[in-house]
Structure formats: structure tokens, C-alpha cells
Design a protein around this motif. Structure first.
Motif, PDB file in Angstrom:
ATOM      1  N   UNK A 150       0.811  -1.219   0.000  1.00 17.37           N
ATOM      2  CA  UNK A 150       0.000   0.000   0.000  1.00 17.37           C
ATOM      3  C   UNK A 150       0.843   1.268   0.000  1.00 17.37           C
ATOM      4  N   UNK A 151       2.170   1.092   0.138  1.00 15.73           N
ATOM      5  CA  UNK A 151       3.094   2.223   0.186  1.00 15.73           C
ATOM      6  C   UNK A 151       2.729   3.201   1.304  1.00 15.73           C
ATOM      7  N   UNK A 152       2.336   2.642   2.415  1.00 17.06           N
ATOM      8  CA  UNK A 152       2.029   3.436   3.598  1.00 17.06           C
ATOM      9  C   UNK A 152       2.844   2.902   4.773  1.00 17.06           C
ATOM     10  N   UNK A 153       2.778   3.619   5.859  1.00 16.57           N
ATOM     11  CA  UNK A 153       3.483   3.216   7.078  1.00 16.57           C
ATOM     12  C   UNK A 153       2.452   2.809   8.118  1.00 16.57           C
ATOM     13  N   UNK A 154       2.610   1.618   8.654  1.00 20.06           N
ATOM     14  CA  UNK A 154       1.681   1.104   9.650  1.00 20.06           C
ATOM     15  C   UNK A 154       2.385   0.960  10.993  1.00 20.06           C
ATOM     16  N   UNK A 155       1.638   1.235  12.046  1.00 19.17           N
ATOM     17  CA  UNK A 155       2.197   1.089  13.390  1.00 19.17           C
ATOM     18  C   UNK A 155       2.186  -0.379  13.802  1.00 19.17           C
ATOM     19  N   UNK A 156       3.150  -0.736  14.618  1.00 13.64           N
ATOM     20  CA  UNK A 156       3.276  -2.117  15.079  1.00 13.64           C
ATOM     21  C   UNK A 156       3.685  -2.097  16.541  1.00 13.64           C
ATOM     22  N   UNK A 157       2.826  -2.605  17.409  1.00 12.75           N
ATOM     23  CA  UNK A 157       3.080  -2.591  18.845  1.00 12.75           C
ATOM     24  C   UNK A 157       3.619  -3.950  19.278  1.00 12.75           C
ATOM     25  N   UNK A 158       4.842  -3.975  19.811  1.00 13.91           N
ATOM     26  CA  UNK A 158       5.477  -5.209  20.256  1.00 13.91           C
ATOM     27  C   UNK A 158       5.696  -5.169  21.763  1.00 13.91           C
ATOM     28  N   UNK A 159       5.643  -6.335  22.377  1.00 11.77           N
ATOM     29  CA  UNK A 159       5.859  -6.458  23.816  1.00 11.77           C
ATOM     30  C   UNK A 159       7.182  -7.186  24.042  1.00 11.77           C
TER      31      UNK A 159
END
Length: 240
Positions: free
Chosen positions: A212-221
Motif C-alpha cells: 500500500x506504500x504506507x506506514x503502519x504502526x506495530x506494537x510489540x511487547x
């Protein structure tokens, strides 16, 4: 005995002899002291510039090329070429990314106070560094940085359990289905958020989506396995 007597006689016969010997002694002592100070200063300065990095850092540049070639994702072929050089002791891969850190549970309140502190004005941004432990020990001072925390009586409880396996899960972790991801934290960052071994922290990262040529957030623990102390403020306060 006669030689000693004769030397002492001529030495004390004229005051200038004593003055000359004292002057030479003071001059040589001052020279040794200055050289020692400068040597220590250069070592500290070199360590400050280098920090926890190796002598040579190779970073790929992912830019479009005229021949449409794509840089390889696997670093091992390049590292094999580097290791083949007889002047190279070892080479280690690193995966570096940025993120925002936030402790979980009871420590969240501490984090919120820190974030909103009017004097700090700091955004809780950290540099995440993925490493190969065995290779990393060969090219940086990570092992001594971990050992420095373990051997300090005031911070021994914050050190890793096993230097050969620093990402070993701490004892007493709850079995709540959360995927285990171990992390080592710089001592200054560790103290700022009042972390403890076994604590879990949230790290929010941004991941580019090539489709999609976008930036997605990714929450890691991540689970804190221990702290390290290099003595360099920039590293100990920003790297995990």
C-alpha cells in the motif's frame, strides 16, 4: 664502596650538581605524567567516539538503481567477504530500527509523568538493535558492558543471569500467552523508567507496507532480561 664515596663527594662538592639532578628528575617525571594523561585521554576519547560500535560499519542503501538491481536482504554473503579479509577479526550483523517505549503495568504511571515533565521535553524514542550474541561479543564491548552491571554490588540484581545466553527468559514469567521477546536495556534508560528484570515494555514501531506504500504502526511487547552499561550516555540512555 670507594666508587660510591667518590661519586657522593663530587656530587656534594658543588650545589649546581644537585640542582641539575633534581631538575632532570622533575623533568622526566613531568614528561612521564603528561604522556600517561594524554594516553588515557586518547583512549577515553577513542572509546567515546566509537562507543558500542565496531571499527567498521557497513550500511546498505536501499535506493532505486539504474539497473533495477535490489540490494540483498541477507547480510551473510557480504559478511563472508568481510571475514575473508585477514585484517578482520570478525564481523556481526545488526538490525537497527527506531521505536517509542512505554513500560506496562504499574510502571505506566511513572512513564506518563516522565513524558509530561516540562523540563525534559523528551519523546521516549529508543533505538532497537537486533544482534547475533556470539558475533556481537566478538566485535563490540557488549559482554563487558553486561558484566559491568553484574559485578557492581549496587546493580547486580539488574544484570543478566547468563552472559553466554543473555536473552534467557527471566524466572517467574507468567504464562499468559504473550510471545516472548527478550531485550537488553541501557542502564540509564533502565533507571529512568525504573525497570526491573522480568518487566514487560511496549515498543511502538512504524513498519512500511510495500503493497500500500504506507506506514503502519506495530506494537510489540518485550521482556526485560537485564541492563548493560557502556559508560557512554548516548548509548546507555537510548539503546535497547
Amino acid at each position: 664502596m670507594y666508587k660510591l664515596f667518590l661519586s657522593w663527594r663530587y656530587l656534594t662538592a658543588r650545589r649546581t650538581n644537585l640542582i641539575g639532578i633534581v631538575g632532570i628528575t622533575v623533568g622526566v617525571g613531568a614528561l612521564i605524567m603528561i604522556l600517561s594523561i594524554m594516553t588515557g585521554f586518547l583512549d577515553e576519547h577513542r572509546a567515546a567516539i566509537r562507543g558500542g560500535l565496531s571499527d567498521l560499519v557497513i550500511t546498505p542503501i536501499h535506493l532505486a538503481r539504474a539497473d533495477r538491481a535490489v540490494p540483498p536482504r541477507d547480510p551473510e554473503p557480504l559478511l563472508d567477504i568481510v571475514r575473508a579479509d585477514p585484517r578482520v577479526v570478525d564481523a556481526a550483523p545488526r538490525l537497527v530500527w527506531g521505536g517509542m517505549i512505554s513500560p506496562r503495568g504499574a510502571q505506566t504511571e511513572v512513564a506518563e509523568v516522565y513524558y509530561s515533565h516540562p523540563e525534559t521535553g523528551n519523546v521516549p524514542v529508543v533505538q532497537l538493535v537486533g544482534i547475533d550474541v556470539e558475533r556481537e561479543y566478538g566485535v563490540t564491548t557488549l559482554r563487558s558492558a553486561l558484566e559491568r552491571v553484574r559485578t557492581d554490588p549496587s546493580s547486580a540484581r539488574h544484570g543478566v543471569r547468563d552472559l553466554d545466553n543473555p536473552f534467557e527468559p527471566p524466572p517467574g514469567l507468567p504464562d499468559d500467552g504473550v510471545a516472548y521477546r527478550g531485550v537488553l536495556v541501557g542502564k540509564k534508560l533502565y533507571d529512568t523508567f525504573q525497570m526491573r528484570v522480568g518487566d514487560r515494555v511496549n515498543v511502538l514501531t512504524a513498519v512500511p507496507d510495500t503493497r500500500s506504500r504506507t506506514v503502519k504502526s506495530n506494537n510489540l511487547v518485550f521482556t526485560v532480561c537485564g541492563a548493560f552499561k557502556t559508560g557512554q550516555s548516548e548509548i546507555d540512555s537510548d539503546i535497547a
